[in-house]
Scaffold this motif. Sequence first.
Motif, mmCIF file in Angstrom:
data_model
loop_
_atom_site.group_PDB
_atom_site.id
_atom_site.type_symbol
_atom_site.label_atom_id
_atom_site.label_comp_id
_atom_site.label_asym_id
_atom_site.label_seq_id
_atom_site.Cartn_x
_atom_site.Cartn_y
_atom_site.Cartn_z
ATOM 1 N N UNK A 1 0.813 -1.216 0.000
ATOM 2 C CA UNK A 1 0.000 0.000 0.000
ATOM 3 C C UNK A 1 0.847 1.266 0.000
ATOM 4 N N UNK A 2 2.095 1.153 0.424
ATOM 5 C CA UNK A 2 2.986 2.317 0.501
ATOM 6 C C UNK A 2 4.174 2.070 -0.404
ATOM 7 N N UNK A 3 4.380 2.936 -1.357
ATOM 8 C CA UNK A 3 5.491 2.741 -2.284
ATOM 9 C C UNK A 3 6.706 3.576 -1.898
ATOM 10 N N UNK A 4 6.474 4.679 -1.236
ATOM 11 C CA UNK A 4 7.593 5.560 -0.914
ATOM 12 C C UNK A 4 7.351 6.246 0.424
ATOM 13 N N UNK A 5 8.402 6.372 1.209
ATOM 14 C CA UNK A 5 8.363 7.133 2.450
ATOM 15 C C UNK A 5 9.190 8.400 2.274
ATOM 16 N N UNK A 6 8.728 9.477 2.884
ATOM 17 C CA UNK A 6 9.557 10.672 2.864
ATOM 18 C C UNK A 6 10.800 10.427 3.703
ATOM 19 N N UNK B 1 12.028 12.227 5.975
ATOM 20 C CA UNK B 1 11.747 12.543 7.372
ATOM 21 C C UNK B 1 11.038 11.375 8.054
ATOM 22 N N UNK B 2 10.021 10.812 7.389
ATOM 23 C CA UNK B 2 9.274 9.695 7.966
ATOM 24 C C UNK B 2 10.173 8.496 8.197
ATOM 25 N N UNK B 3 11.019 8.201 7.226
ATOM 26 C CA UNK B 3 11.933 7.070 7.349
ATOM 27 C C UNK B 3 12.893 7.268 8.522
ATOM 28 N N UNK B 4 13.422 8.476 8.641
ATOM 29 C CA UNK B 4 14.339 8.770 9.744
ATOM 30 C C UNK B 4 13.639 8.635 11.093
ATOM 31 N N UNK B 5 12.410 9.121 11.169
ATOM 32 C CA UNK B 5 11.654 9.057 12.425
ATOM 33 C C UNK B 5 11.383 7.607 12.809
ATOM 34 N N UNK B 6 10.997 6.773 11.846
ATOM 35 C CA UNK B 6 10.719 5.368 12.126
ATOM 36 C C UNK B 6 11.966 4.650 12.635
ATOM 37 N N UNK B 7 13.077 4.847 11.935
ATOM 38 C CA UNK B 7 14.314 4.174 12.332
ATOM 39 C C UNK B 7 14.831 4.692 13.670
ATOM 40 N N UNK B 8 14.664 5.977 13.908
ATOM 41 C CA UNK B 8 15.141 6.544 15.160
ATOM 42 C C UNK B 8 14.284 6.074 16.333
ATOM 43 N N UNK B 9 12.981 5.921 16.112
ATOM 44 C CA UNK B 9 12.118 5.366 17.148
ATOM 45 C C UNK B 9 12.551 3.946 17.491
ATOM 46 N N UNK C 1 10.928 0.090 6.431
ATOM 47 C CA UNK C 1 12.004 0.933 5.902
ATOM 48 C C UNK C 1 12.878 0.165 4.926
ATOM 49 N N UNK C 2 13.195 -1.084 5.242
ATOM 50 C CA UNK C 2 14.025 -1.902 4.354
ATOM 51 C C UNK C 2 13.324 -2.123 3.019
ATOM 52 N N UNK C 3 12.057 -2.514 3.065
ATOM 53 C CA UNK C 3 11.330 -2.819 1.831
ATOM 54 C C UNK C 3 11.119 -1.578 0.969
ATOM 55 N N UNK D 1 12.864 1.931 -3.663
ATOM 56 C CA UNK D 1 13.357 3.227 -4.133
ATOM 57 C C UNK D 1 14.629 3.116 -4.966
ATOM 58 N N UNK D 2 15.386 2.015 -4.803
ATOM 59 C CA UNK D 2 16.604 1.849 -5.601
ATOM 60 C C UNK D 2 16.406 0.876 -6.756
#
Length: 266
Positions: A36-41, A43-51, A171-173, A178-179
């Motif tokens: 359902x989600x193809x791309x994360x911003x 900022x969102x990716x950083x917040x998820x990983x930092x949490x 985040x990994x997926x 994205x690459x």
Amino acid sequence: MQLFISTLVQSPVGLAFVVSLVAGMSTAIGALAVLFIRRLSRVTEDVLLSTAAGIMLAASFFSLILPGIEYGIEQFANEVKAVLMVIGGIAIGALLLWSLHHFVPHEHLRLGREGPETTRIKRIWLFVFAITLHNLPEGIAVGVGMMQENTTAGATLALGIGLQNIPEGLAVSVALLSVGYRRSTAIWVGIASGLVEPVGGLLGSFAVWLVQPLLSLFLGVAGGAMLFVISDEIIPETHRRDEYSHVTFALLAGFSLMMFLDVVLV
């Protein structure tokens, strides 16, 4: 099958393996979200990983290092010996992870390649190796944690690891999408990224089972390995922007969540 699982969980090592498997497979929840989600911003990716890093940080202290010191005090009746045992374990855990990072070729999505140079390994496997190096200490931590007399503490640690695996799997997926990797590949790699955790759980619990008196040392090893991953990988990954206050608060939120779970549930 039910009989096999029932027999397995009756053994402390088997129970540690099952619990670490459940925690590791939480990555599947995040990985499947790319349907359902193809791309994360960014900022969102950083917040998820930092949490996730905050959860790991609290787990290192409240579920591994402090219980290791308490166990050492009971065993040695000496606070200095107990603390030195755990400090030794932290050093060993960090050095083990440093050695793996130094000698195993792998590639981070932002920090680039690390370890020895190689031209024979496809880039996707370099990502897989990086994910494995990241998740292995989490599995070891759950395995060692489950070998404590208070298994509730180990289960709480597994819950925290499972929670932080969800945004990691996502985040990994998403990063693989994205690459340029196909959605199916991104999902399967995201799911598989958690499979190393039961391996780590088995290794950690079996080591404690072999040498139970060294539980405080092994708790320190698991804590040191997780602290190394946080400092060496996650924080550099999430602090590459000029403005990173949001990821600092995300880390504090993750830390607070795990601290709450550890105090309330144990």
